[in-house]
Each structure stands twice: as structure tokens, then as C-alpha cells.
Scaffold this active site. Structure first.
Site, mmCIF file in Angstrom:
data_model
loop_
_atom_site.group_PDB
_atom_site.id
_atom_site.type_symbol
_atom_site.label_atom_id
_atom_site.label_comp_id
_atom_site.label_asym_id
_atom_site.label_seq_id
_atom_site.Cartn_x
_atom_site.Cartn_y
_atom_site.Cartn_z
ATOM 1 N N LYS A 91 87.647 -33.882 37.606
ATOM 2 C CA LYS A 91 86.489 -33.154 38.151
ATOM 3 C C LYS A 91 85.366 -34.118 38.515
ATOM 4 O O LYS A 91 84.288 -33.713 38.913
ATOM 5 C CB LYS A 91 85.984 -32.123 37.137
ATOM 6 C CG LYS A 91 86.937 -30.953 36.908
ATOM 7 C CD LYS A 91 86.321 -29.956 35.975
ATOM 8 C CE LYS A 91 87.309 -28.944 35.437
ATOM 9 N NZ LYS A 91 87.796 -27.994 36.435
ATOM 10 N N CYS A 130 88.745 -18.561 34.955
ATOM 11 C CA CYS A 130 88.993 -18.810 33.528
ATOM 12 C C CYS A 130 87.789 -18.385 32.684
ATOM 13 O O CYS A 130 87.419 -19.092 31.726
ATOM 14 C CB CYS A 130 89.358 -20.264 33.255
ATOM 15 S SG CYS A 130 90.864 -20.765 34.056
ATOM 16 N N GLN A 145 81.922 -29.526 33.358
ATOM 17 C CA GLN A 145 81.146 -29.345 34.590
ATOM 18 C C GLN A 145 79.823 -30.110 34.554
ATOM 19 O O GLN A 145 79.044 -30.030 35.504
ATOM 20 C CB GLN A 145 80.844 -27.849 34.822
ATOM 21 C CG GLN A 145 82.063 -26.984 35.031
ATOM 22 C CD GLN A 145 82.811 -27.279 36.333
ATOM 23 O OE1 GLN A 145 82.282 -27.935 37.239
ATOM 24 N NE2 GLN A 145 84.041 -26.804 36.430
ATOM 25 N N HIS A 189 84.350 -21.310 29.341
ATOM 26 C CA HIS A 189 85.651 -21.366 30.018
ATOM 27 C C HIS A 189 86.716 -21.060 28.960
ATOM 28 O O HIS A 189 86.541 -21.387 27.784
ATOM 29 C CB HIS A 189 85.817 -22.788 30.563
ATOM 30 C CG HIS A 189 87.033 -23.025 31.385
ATOM 31 N ND1 HIS A 189 88.281 -23.189 30.834
ATOM 32 C CD2 HIS A 189 87.201 -23.153 32.727
ATOM 33 C CE1 HIS A 189 89.157 -23.414 31.799
ATOM 34 N NE2 HIS A 189 88.525 -23.392 32.962
ATOM 35 N N ASP A 205 81.360 -28.857 25.692
ATOM 36 C CA ASP A 205 82.292 -28.884 26.817
ATOM 37 C C ASP A 205 81.529 -29.419 28.025
ATOM 38 O O ASP A 205 80.725 -28.715 28.636
ATOM 39 C CB ASP A 205 82.816 -27.465 27.069
ATOM 40 C CG ASP A 205 83.719 -27.402 28.300
ATOM 41 O OD1 ASP A 205 83.884 -28.433 28.990
ATOM 42 O OD2 ASP A 205 84.237 -26.311 28.588
HETATM 43 C C1 LIG Z 1 83.515 -25.565 31.930
HETATM 44 C C2 LIG Z 1 84.957 -25.941 31.927
HETATM 45 N N1 LIG Z 1 85.535 -26.293 30.776
HETATM 46 C C3 LIG Z 1 86.812 -26.664 30.709
HETATM 47 C C4 LIG Z 1 87.598 -26.694 31.823
HETATM 48 C C5 LIG Z 1 89.016 -27.111 31.707
HETATM 49 O O1 LIG Z 1 89.243 -28.259 32.444
HETATM 50 P P1 LIG Z 1 90.737 -28.801 32.624
HETATM 51 O O2 LIG Z 1 91.491 -27.709 33.318
HETATM 52 O O3 LIG Z 1 90.586 -30.015 33.442
HETATM 53 O O4 LIG Z 1 91.245 -29.052 31.264
HETATM 54 C C6 LIG Z 1 87.054 -26.333 33.050
HETATM 55 C C7 LIG Z 1 87.885 -26.320 34.277
HETATM 56 O O5 LIG Z 1 87.570 -25.694 35.261
HETATM 57 C C8 LIG Z 1 85.692 -25.958 33.108
HETATM 58 O O6 LIG Z 1 85.111 -25.621 34.262
#
Ligand SMILES: Cc1ncc(COP(=O)(O)O)c(C=O)c1O
Length: 415
Positions: free
Chosen positions: A230, A369, A207, A125, A204
Site C-alpha cells: 500500500k 472489509c 492506511q 478493517h 493498524d
Molecule cells: C486499515 C486497513 N488495515 C488492514 C488492512 C489489511 O491489509 P493487507 O490486506 O495488506 O493485509 C487494510 C487493507 O485494505 C486496511 O485498509
């Protein structure tokens, strides 16, 4: 596996489903963006703002202490949720993105230099990619990408060729928000430790944490980030886990109140972690949602949640892979995250999403993203349906049936 009667009970907890009527259905298939909230979470925040609201950490009065208790109680719940050693290892952030930026500024800019390599996957992401691009640009470190095979997995060969003694940081997703791929981060980190013992590993978990049990000690990661919103909790409730020595070796991210020890006219000293990374008045209201969301997930069981979501994905995948005007981008086999990403031949994802929305179905369209990932497939965007424990197999059916509506309105004929 969770039975439909159990799912029916779970659905009673989610007020947003009251928006769904026979005349105007609402099928929410965008939980990878943010999940809906059960009433228990909404009530916890209501309770906080009604009866427990005060400036945390500062006052000697009853409501300040109540707020501190709520905030620090949330830290304890998160510590237990991810199997951290101590509450000091849990830093509250706004979201996963802020946790990754904190690491980029406080660890990346301070520790990386020319000749060092940052290994990340093409599935990342932007939150776990653009941040490291910035660090690479500022420090001269090099970005090294792990690419995927036709099974949407990172091949072992790729890992063994790209993670080397030059690797100083591995930044990797535990579950891709586009492909549903769940890299074996534990094995990757073990390999990293062997070939580059001083390197750091950032996972990260945005998800992953909402959908499967997480044990940061078992992963042996240095840092782990995720977003409460999430996983049924509030927006503004993000988490950065770090091994305590790592956190205490880092300078603060933001400066100001509540993160200091002593302040003199010309210099200051700072609290140890996690306080040094939490400048200013914290979002206690958001934090108050975390223990309740965690209890909710634990009461169902994260293994069961993962199993149930996989069942929904398998069902959608089987149906959609029979459709020759649809290309599925996400991972063809289990284990995979609770989503399916696809493109309709000759139809822009925004058209697909708008037509489905007219039938009450909420999916995501765009690049999610993950522009480099889409570009690696020779495309710019896709559609994504993502599932949570409050979705039913009937909803997945309704979604699949309404793909015909896309065909009809776009003049593609029926299949
Ligand atoms: C894999 C992953 N990492 C990071 C993020 C970023 O999350 P946030 O927008 O809550 O900071 C997302 C958000 O969709 C994501 O799917």
C-alpha cells in the site's frame, strides 16, 4: 504544496500510466487497496532476482550473503522509516493482516482471559477485528467497540467511558480505510497507559504509513503493523513493529527452519526477535522493494504527500457534496486520509464502479472489509475513490464529470 510540474515528473516513474491513452484512459483511484509501483521499485526487485538471489541467512557463499544483505538492509530502512529503536523490533510478515494474526495468536491467545476487555473501534478493517473476535471467542475476553459521531470521529467521552482498568488491549486504526478518519492514537494510548498500565496498544497503520510520517516511539504503541504494497512496495512485504521486550516475551508464531537456535530430538530453543517470528525462507524479493519505496516516499516528503492528497480529497469532497443524489460517508473535515467514500441514491456501488470502469476509472465498490462499520450506517456497501501522489487534479475532475455517466446510464437524468 507539490506543484503540478512535480506531479508530472513523479508520474513519469509509474509504468502503469503507459496504459492510459487518449482513446482508452486509465485513472487509478484505488490506491487504498494497493498502490501502483514506481519503476525504481520494479528495478530493485529485478536487480534482486537477477544478481542478488540466494537463500538468506544460511549460506557462506556470495549470493546467500547478498540476499542476507538485501533482507537485513530492508529491515534497517523500515526501522528508520517508523522511528523504531532497533532492527530487532522489525518483523517481516506478508502483510498487515499477517502481523495482526501473529499478535492474535502469540500475544492475544496467550495473555487474555475472561474479564479482560479488548477495545477497538467500529471503523476497524476486518484484519483488525475478526482476529480479535477469534481471540475473544477462545479466551472469554470481551470486545468493546468505540463508536463515532456525525463528524466521523471517536468522541473523547466514548474513549474515557470504554477504556478502563479492564482494558487489556487497544486495537485501533491510525487511518480508516473507509472514512479517512485519523484517530488521535497517541492521546488514546497515553490515556490507556494511565488507566490500565499493563494493557497493550496495537496500531493498524495500513492506511497511515503510506500517507503521513509515522513515529512509533512518539505514539508509544506496543505494536504497529502495515503493508508494503500500500506504499509503493511489493505485495508480500509486510511489517510488524513491536517493542523488543514485548516481542521477546512472545512465543513463536510458526515453527521450522531459520527461527531456531538449537534443535534436539525432543525440544528446540528459538532465536530472539525478530528471527523467531520469521520461519522458513523469507520473501527477500518483496523485502528488496521496501528501502526503495521508502526512499521514494521520503524524497517527496510524507508531509507533502499528505498535503497533496488532502488537496485532491478536498476538491472531490467540495464537488460531490453539492450533488443531492450522492451521500458521502467519509469524514467531512480535515485531517482525513486520501479517500472519499460515497453512495449514489438508488444505484448499487457495483454498477457505479462498472460504469466508471467503462470510462477508464478504477474505484472500489463493496464493503471494503468493514462490514460492521457499514451496518452501523444502516447500509451494506459503498463506493470508494482513493488517491495517491501520482493522481492529478485533472483525474479527479474526470472522475467527477463521469458521475454524470452513471446518472445517464442508470436513467437518473442529469443533475
Ligand atoms: C486499515 C486497513 N488495515 C488492514 C488492512 C489489511 O491489509 P493487507 O490486506 O495488506 O493485509 C487494510 C487493507 O485494505 C486496511 O485498509
Amino acid at each position: 504544496m507539490l506543484q503540478s510540474s512535480e506531479i508530472r515528473e513523479i508520474r513519469k516513474d509509474f509504468p502503469f500510466l503507459e496504459l492510459s491513452t487518449k482513446e482508452k484512459p486509465l485513472v487509478y483511484l484505488d490506491s487504498a487497496a494497493t498502490t501502483q509501483k514506481p519503476r525504481q521499485v520494479i528495478e530493485a526487485m529485478n536487480r534482486y532476482y537477477s544478481y542478488e538471489n540466494g537463500g538468506p541467512h544460511r549460506g557462506a557463499h556470495r549470493l546467500s550473503m547478498a540476499a542476507t544483505e538485501v533482507y537485513e538492509g530492508a529491515r534497517e530502512a523500515v526501522k528508520n522509516f517508523i522511528g523504531a529503536n532497533s532492527v530487532e523490533e522489525i518483523v517481516f510478515t506478508r502483510n498487515a493482516t499477517e502481523g495482526l494474526n501473529l499478535l492474535a495468536y502469540c500475544w492475544g491467545l496467550e495473555n487474555l482471559k475472561e474479564g479482560d476487555e479488548i477495545v477497538l473501534s467500529i471503523m476497524e478493517h476486518h484484519a483488525n477485528l475478526v482476529t480479535w473476535q477469534y481471540v475473544a471467542e477462545k479466551t472469554g475476553a470481551k470486545l468493546v467497540y468505540l463508536y463515532i459521531d456525525e463528524n466521523k470521529e471517536i468522541p473523547k467521552k466514548e474513549i474515557e467511558e470504554k477504556i478502563t482498568a479492564k482494558t487489556k488491549l487497544l486495537a485501533i486504526t491510525q487511518s480508516s480505510n473507509v472514512l479517512g478518519t485519523m484517530p488521535d492514537v497517541k492521546t488514546m494510548i497515553a490515556y490507556l497507559r494511565k488507566v490500565s498500565p499493563d494493557a497493550k496498544a496495537v496500531v493498524d497503520g495500513a492506511q497511515a504509513a503510506p500517507h503521513m510520517p509515522v513515529d512509533v516511539k512518539d505514539l508509544d504503541c506496543d505494536f504497529y503493523v502495515f503493508s508494503g504494497h500500500k506504499m509503493l512496495a511489493a505485495m508480500g512485504a509486510g511489517v510488524l513493529y513491536g517493542k523488543l521486550d514485548n516481542l521477546n516475551a512472545m512465543k513463536p508464531y510458526m515453527y521450522g527452519g531459520d527461527m531456531i537456535e538449537y534443535v534436539y530430538e525432543d525440544h528446540s530453543t528459538f532465536l530472539k526477535a525478530p528471527g523467531r517470528f520469521e520461519a522458513g525462507t523469507q520473501d527477500v524479493g518483496a523485502a528488496s522493494s521496501l528501502p526503495v519505496a521508502i526512499d521514494y516516499l521520503n524524497a517527496i516528503g510524507l508531509d507533502k504527500i499528505h498535503e497533496y492528497e488532502s488537496y485532491l480529497v478536498d476538491y472531490a469532497y467540495d464537488a460531490m457534496s453539492q450533488m443531492d443524489d450522492i451521500t458521502i460517508l467519509s469524514r467531512p473535515t480535515n485531517p482525513r486520509g486520501g479517500l472519499i467514500t460515497f453512495n449514489f441514491k438508488d444505484v448499487h456501488p457495483h454498477d457505479v464502479a462498472s460504469i466508471l470502469d467503462s470510462k477508464g476509472i478504477a474505484i472500489r465498490s463493496g464493503h471494503h472489509c468493514a462490514q460492521p462499520l457499514h451496518r452501523s450506517f444502516g447500509i451494506h456497501f459503498s463506493c470508494r475513490a482513493s488517491f495517491a501522489v501520482y493522481n492529478t487534479i485533472e483525474e479527479v475532475d474526470y472522475f467527477i464529470k463521469n458521475l454524470d455517466e452513471v446518472r445517464r446510464l442508470m436513467g437518473l437524468g442529469t443533475r
